[in-house]
Motif scaffolding. Structure first.
Motif, PDB file in Angstrom:
ATOM      1  N   ARG A 172       9.233  -3.549  -0.897  1.00  0.00           N
ATOM      2  CA  ARG A 172       8.484  -3.266  -2.119  1.00  0.00           C
ATOM      3  C   ARG A 172       9.484  -2.972  -3.241  1.00  0.00           C
ATOM      4  O   ARG A 172       9.882  -1.835  -3.471  1.00  0.00           O
ATOM      5  CB  ARG A 172       7.545  -2.084  -1.878  1.00  0.00           C
ATOM      6  CG  ARG A 172       6.335  -2.434  -1.010  1.00  0.00           C
ATOM      7  CD  ARG A 172       5.368  -3.366  -1.727  1.00  0.00           C
ATOM      8  NE  ARG A 172       4.880  -2.797  -2.951  1.00  0.00           N
ATOM      9  CZ  ARG A 172       3.723  -2.168  -3.074  1.00  0.00           C
ATOM     10  NH1 ARG A 172       2.905  -2.085  -2.063  1.00  0.00           N
ATOM     11  NH2 ARG A 172       3.338  -1.654  -4.232  1.00  0.00           N
ATOM     12  N   MET A 189      -8.665  -0.933   3.055  1.00  0.00           N
ATOM     13  CA  MET A 189      -7.790   0.245   3.010  1.00  0.00           C
ATOM     14  C   MET A 189      -8.542   1.537   3.338  1.00  0.00           C
ATOM     15  O   MET A 189      -9.747   1.534   3.566  1.00  0.00           O
ATOM     16  CB  MET A 189      -7.124   0.319   1.637  1.00  0.00           C
ATOM     17  CG  MET A 189      -6.113  -0.799   1.417  1.00  0.00           C
ATOM     18  SD  MET A 189      -5.181  -0.632  -0.114  1.00  0.00           S
ATOM     19  CE  MET A 189      -6.248  -1.468  -1.260  1.00  0.00           C
ATOM     20  N   SER A 217       2.660   2.411   2.424  1.00  0.00           N
ATOM     21  CA  SER A 217       2.652   1.807   1.086  1.00  0.00           C
ATOM     22  C   SER A 217       1.221   1.627   0.613  1.00  0.00           C
ATOM     23  O   SER A 217       0.989   1.136  -0.482  1.00  0.00           O
ATOM     24  CB  SER A 217       3.389   0.464   1.096  1.00  0.00           C
ATOM     25  OG  SER A 217       2.686  -0.480   1.865  1.00  0.00           O
ATOM     26  N   ALA A 218       0.256   1.992   1.457  1.00  0.00           N
ATOM     27  CA  ALA A 218      -1.154   1.913   1.057  1.00  0.00           C
ATOM     28  C   ALA A 218      -1.942   2.860   1.952  1.00  0.00           C
ATOM     29  O   ALA A 218      -1.534   3.130   3.088  1.00  0.00           O
ATOM     30  CB  ALA A 218      -1.671   0.482   1.232  1.00  0.00           C
ATOM     31  N   ARG A 228       5.324  -5.826  -7.149  1.00  0.00           N
ATOM     32  CA  ARG A 228       3.923  -5.798  -7.589  1.00  0.00           C
ATOM     33  C   ARG A 228       3.728  -5.155  -8.946  1.00  0.00           C
ATOM     34  O   ARG A 228       4.409  -4.185  -9.292  1.00  0.00           O
ATOM     35  CB  ARG A 228       3.104  -5.055  -6.520  1.00  0.00           C
ATOM     36  CG  ARG A 228       1.646  -4.956  -6.870  1.00  0.00           C
ATOM     37  CD  ARG A 228       0.720  -5.135  -5.711  1.00  0.00           C
ATOM     38  NE  ARG A 228       1.078  -6.205  -4.832  1.00  0.00           N
ATOM     39  CZ  ARG A 228       1.166  -6.077  -3.492  1.00  0.00           C
ATOM     40  NH1 ARG A 228       0.903  -4.921  -2.933  1.00  0.00           N
ATOM     41  NH2 ARG A 228       1.484  -7.100  -2.741  1.00  0.00           N
ATOM     42  N   HIS A 258      -5.600  -7.366  -5.007  1.00  0.00           N
ATOM     43  CA  HIS A 258      -5.781  -5.987  -4.521  1.00  0.00           C
ATOM     44  C   HIS A 258      -6.716  -5.236  -5.444  1.00  0.00           C
ATOM     45  O   HIS A 258      -6.712  -5.470  -6.652  1.00  0.00           O
ATOM     46  CB  HIS A 258      -4.451  -5.226  -4.532  1.00  0.00           C
ATOM     47  CG  HIS A 258      -3.321  -5.978  -3.913  1.00  0.00           C
ATOM     48  ND1 HIS A 258      -2.629  -6.953  -4.565  1.00  0.00           N
ATOM     49  CD2 HIS A 258      -2.781  -5.907  -2.680  1.00  0.00           C
ATOM     50  CE1 HIS A 258      -1.703  -7.458  -3.767  1.00  0.00           C
ATOM     51  NE2 HIS A 258      -1.775  -6.847  -2.610  1.00  0.00           N
ATOM     52  N   GLU A 270       8.308  -5.891   4.648  1.00  0.00           N
ATOM     53  CA  GLU A 270       8.033  -6.165   3.231  1.00  0.00           C
ATOM     54  C   GLU A 270       8.905  -5.232   2.404  1.00  0.00           C
ATOM     55  O   GLU A 270       8.824  -4.008   2.572  1.00  0.00           O
ATOM     56  CB  GLU A 270       6.559  -5.877   2.902  1.00  0.00           C
ATOM     57  CG  GLU A 270       6.250  -6.034   1.416  1.00  0.00           C
ATOM     58  CD  GLU A 270       4.870  -5.508   1.022  1.00  0.00           C
ATOM     59  OE1 GLU A 270       4.487  -4.399   1.440  1.00  0.00           O
ATOM     60  OE2 GLU A 270       4.176  -6.223   0.262  1.00  0.00           O
ATOM     61  N   LYS A 277      -3.925 -13.315   0.478  1.00  0.00           N
ATOM     62  CA  LYS A 277      -4.048 -11.922   0.940  1.00  0.00           C
ATOM     63  C   LYS A 277      -5.078 -11.174   0.115  1.00  0.00           C
ATOM     64  O   LYS A 277      -4.986 -11.124  -1.112  1.00  0.00           O
ATOM     65  CB  LYS A 277      -2.692 -11.204   0.848  1.00  0.00           C
ATOM     66  CG  LYS A 277      -2.819  -9.694   1.049  1.00  0.00           C
ATOM     67  CD  LYS A 277      -1.610  -9.073   1.736  1.00  0.00           C
ATOM     68  CE  LYS A 277      -0.326  -9.193   1.001  1.00  0.00           C
ATOM     69  NZ  LYS A 277      -0.171  -8.211  -0.060  1.00  0.00           N
ATOM     70  N   ARG A 285      -7.349  -3.131  10.195  1.00  0.00           N
ATOM     71  CA  ARG A 285      -5.919  -3.328  10.477  1.00  0.00           C
ATOM     72  C   ARG A 285      -5.700  -3.650  11.951  1.00  0.00           C
ATOM     73  O   ARG A 285      -4.689  -4.203  12.329  1.00  0.00           O
ATOM     74  CB  ARG A 285      -5.124  -2.075  10.082  1.00  0.00           C
ATOM     75  CG  ARG A 285      -5.232  -1.763   8.594  1.00  0.00           C
ATOM     76  CD  ARG A 285      -4.405  -0.544   8.220  1.00  0.00           C
ATOM     77  NE  ARG A 285      -4.610  -0.216   6.816  1.00  0.00           N
ATOM     78  CZ  ARG A 285      -3.959  -0.772   5.805  1.00  0.00           C
ATOM     79  NH1 ARG A 285      -3.025  -1.668   6.042  1.00  0.00           N
ATOM     80  NH2 ARG A 285      -4.220  -0.437   4.552  1.00  0.00           N
ATOM     81  N   PHE A 313      -0.549  -4.607   8.254  1.00  0.00           N
ATOM     82  CA  PHE A 313       0.517  -3.746   7.730  1.00  0.00           C
ATOM     83  C   PHE A 313       0.460  -2.381   8.409  1.00  0.00           C
ATOM     84  O   PHE A 313      -0.601  -1.750   8.456  1.00  0.00           O
ATOM     85  CB  PHE A 313       0.381  -3.576   6.206  1.00  0.00           C
ATOM     86  CG  PHE A 313       0.870  -4.767   5.443  1.00  0.00           C
ATOM     87  CD1 PHE A 313       0.141  -5.952   5.442  1.00  0.00           C
ATOM     88  CD2 PHE A 313       2.060  -4.722   4.738  1.00  0.00           C
ATOM     89  CE1 PHE A 313       0.601  -7.081   4.757  1.00  0.00           C
ATOM     90  CE2 PHE A 313       2.534  -5.831   4.041  1.00  0.00           C
ATOM     91  CZ  PHE A 313       1.805  -7.008   4.052  1.00  0.00           C
ATOM     92  N   GLN A 361      -2.730   3.022   6.396  1.00  0.00           N
ATOM     93  CA  GLN A 361      -1.776   2.386   7.326  1.00  0.00           C
ATOM     94  C   GLN A 361      -1.494   3.310   8.512  1.00  0.00           C
ATOM     95  O   GLN A 361      -1.315   4.507   8.342  1.00  0.00           O
ATOM     96  CB  GLN A 361      -0.461   2.068   6.604  1.00  0.00           C
ATOM     97  CG  GLN A 361      -0.561   0.865   5.713  1.00  0.00           C
ATOM     98  CD  GLN A 361       0.701   0.643   4.887  1.00  0.00           C
ATOM     99  OE1 GLN A 361       1.596   1.483   4.837  1.00  0.00           O
ATOM    100  NE2 GLN A 361       0.757  -0.487   4.211  1.00  0.00           N
TER     101      GLN A 361
HETATM  102  O1  LIG Z   1      -0.808  -5.934  -0.080  1.00  0.00           O
HETATM  103  C1  LIG Z   1      -0.357  -5.247   0.795  1.00  0.00           C
HETATM  104  C2  LIG Z   1      -1.207  -4.639   1.798  1.00  0.00           C
HETATM  105  C3  LIG Z   1      -1.164  -3.133   1.631  1.00  0.00           C
HETATM  106  O2  LIG Z   1      -1.765  -2.793   0.409  1.00  0.00           O
HETATM  107  C4  LIG Z   1      -1.993  -2.479   2.762  1.00  0.00           C
HETATM  108  O3  LIG Z   1      -3.149  -2.184   2.513  1.00  0.00           O
HETATM  109  O4  LIG Z   1      -1.446  -2.259   3.850  1.00  0.00           O
HETATM  110  C5  LIG Z   1       0.290  -2.661   1.687  1.00  0.00           C
HETATM  111  C6  LIG Z   1       1.159  -3.346   0.654  1.00  0.00           C
HETATM  112  O5  LIG Z   1       2.499  -2.912   0.779  1.00  0.00           O
HETATM  113  C7  LIG Z   1       1.077  -4.842   0.826  1.00  0.00           C
HETATM  114  O6  LIG Z   1       1.783  -5.494  -0.193  1.00  0.00           O
END
Ligand SMILES: O=C1C[C@@](O)(C(=O)O)C[C@@H](O)[C@@H]1O
Length: 265
Positions: free
Chosen positions: A37, A216, A243-244, A82, A155, A35, A182, A224, A236, A247
């Motif tokens: 960003r 998250m 990025s969140a 985003r 989100h 992805e 999503k 995940r 992810f 992860q």
């Molecule tokens: O929307 C998502 C999922 C995300 O927010 C995550 O929780 O891993 C990470 C973002 O980069 C992605 O666009």
């Protein structure tokens, strides 16, 4: 057997040199998707002082690079620009953002585009909302024409909506012809993680909607790994930087799947 979703790693570089370095590192991690960003890439620029044409000039080189190298590596690309209100990093007006997304789609090969559902569903019908809705429809049509998959996303980095609200969001995105819906939310409790997974499963099975669902932070991390069992098609992982919150590295993710699978029943 546990269902493994595809693994996507985000590129979060904020300048071209770091971008090249990051993408090559990430390719070495062998994800299924990357992805980009774009909002992160623009985050250190005074974008409010730039014209749309100036911003395009900033983006054209990395855009060409990422799309050609990923095509060669057979890794799919998700393009994400985003908005701030859903965790984005650039101070861009929504109209400019949509114009840039549309433009990027016409420049090179992209497999997925991520759009916040909220860009279409944003309350009062002001003149600006009409422009946004029009741009939204143009992007959807362009995606259809070029066979780019449309991810309609929602989100919240502070909380998880109720199960009913999540189902309503999935139905709304479905009515707007999302290829994938999503949902990415911050849980306060483990019940929130369960609701998110339940909503994903409901979307995938009852509504027959392709889903991506992520909870998250620390409590959500389990989603995940096991999201695939609940209909979530993409997870992810962290590349150079997350990025969140929550992860994991791709190695930990693969390791957790392997250890579940390798242990005989
Ligand atoms: O929307 C998502 C999922 C995300 O927010 C995550 O929780 O891993 C990470 C973002 O980069 C992605 O666009």
């Amino acid at each position: 057997m546990i269902k493994r979703p595809k693994i996507c790693i985000p590129i979060v570089a904020t300048n071209y040199d770091d971008f090249i370095e990051e993408i090559n590192l990430i390719i070495g991690m062998k994800p299924d998707l990357i992805e980009w960003r774009v909002d992160q890439f623009l985050s250190l620029l005074e974008v409010s002082n730039l014209t749309v044409e100036d911003i395009k000039l900033e983006l054209v080189k990395p855009l060409m690079y990422v799309s050609s190298i990923l095509e060669h590596e057979k890794i799919e690309l998700i393009l994400t620009l985003r908005g701030k209100h859903e965790g984005g990093s650039a101070e861009l007006d929504d109209t400019v953002r949509m114009m840039l997304i549309f433009w990027a789609m016409t420049q090179c090969k992209i497999q997925y585009i991520d759009l916040e559902l909220e860009l279409y569903d944003h309350g009062d019908a002001t003149e600006k909302d009409e422009v946004l809705s029009l741009l939204f429809k143009q992007i959807v049509n362009e995606a259809r024409t070029q066979n780019i998959k449309l991810i309609l996303s929602n989100h919240d980095f502070t909380k998880t909506p109720s199960f009913q609200d999540m189902v309503a969001i999935i139905k709304r995105a479905q009515s707007l012809r999302a290829d994938l819906v999503k949902l990415a939310y911050m849980p306060s409790t483990s019940e929130d993680v369960l609701s998110l997974l339940a909503a994903s499963q409901y979307g995938a099975t009852v509504l027959n909607q392709r889903m991506i669902a992520l909870s998250m932070g620390e409590i959500g991390r389990i989603s995940r790994i096991i999201g695939g069992e609940f209909g979530s098609e993409i997870t992810f992982a962290r590349g150079t930087y997350p990025s969140a919150p929550g992860q994991m590295s791709i190695e930990s993710m693969l390791h957790s799947w392997d250890s579940v699978l390798m242990d005989e029943i």
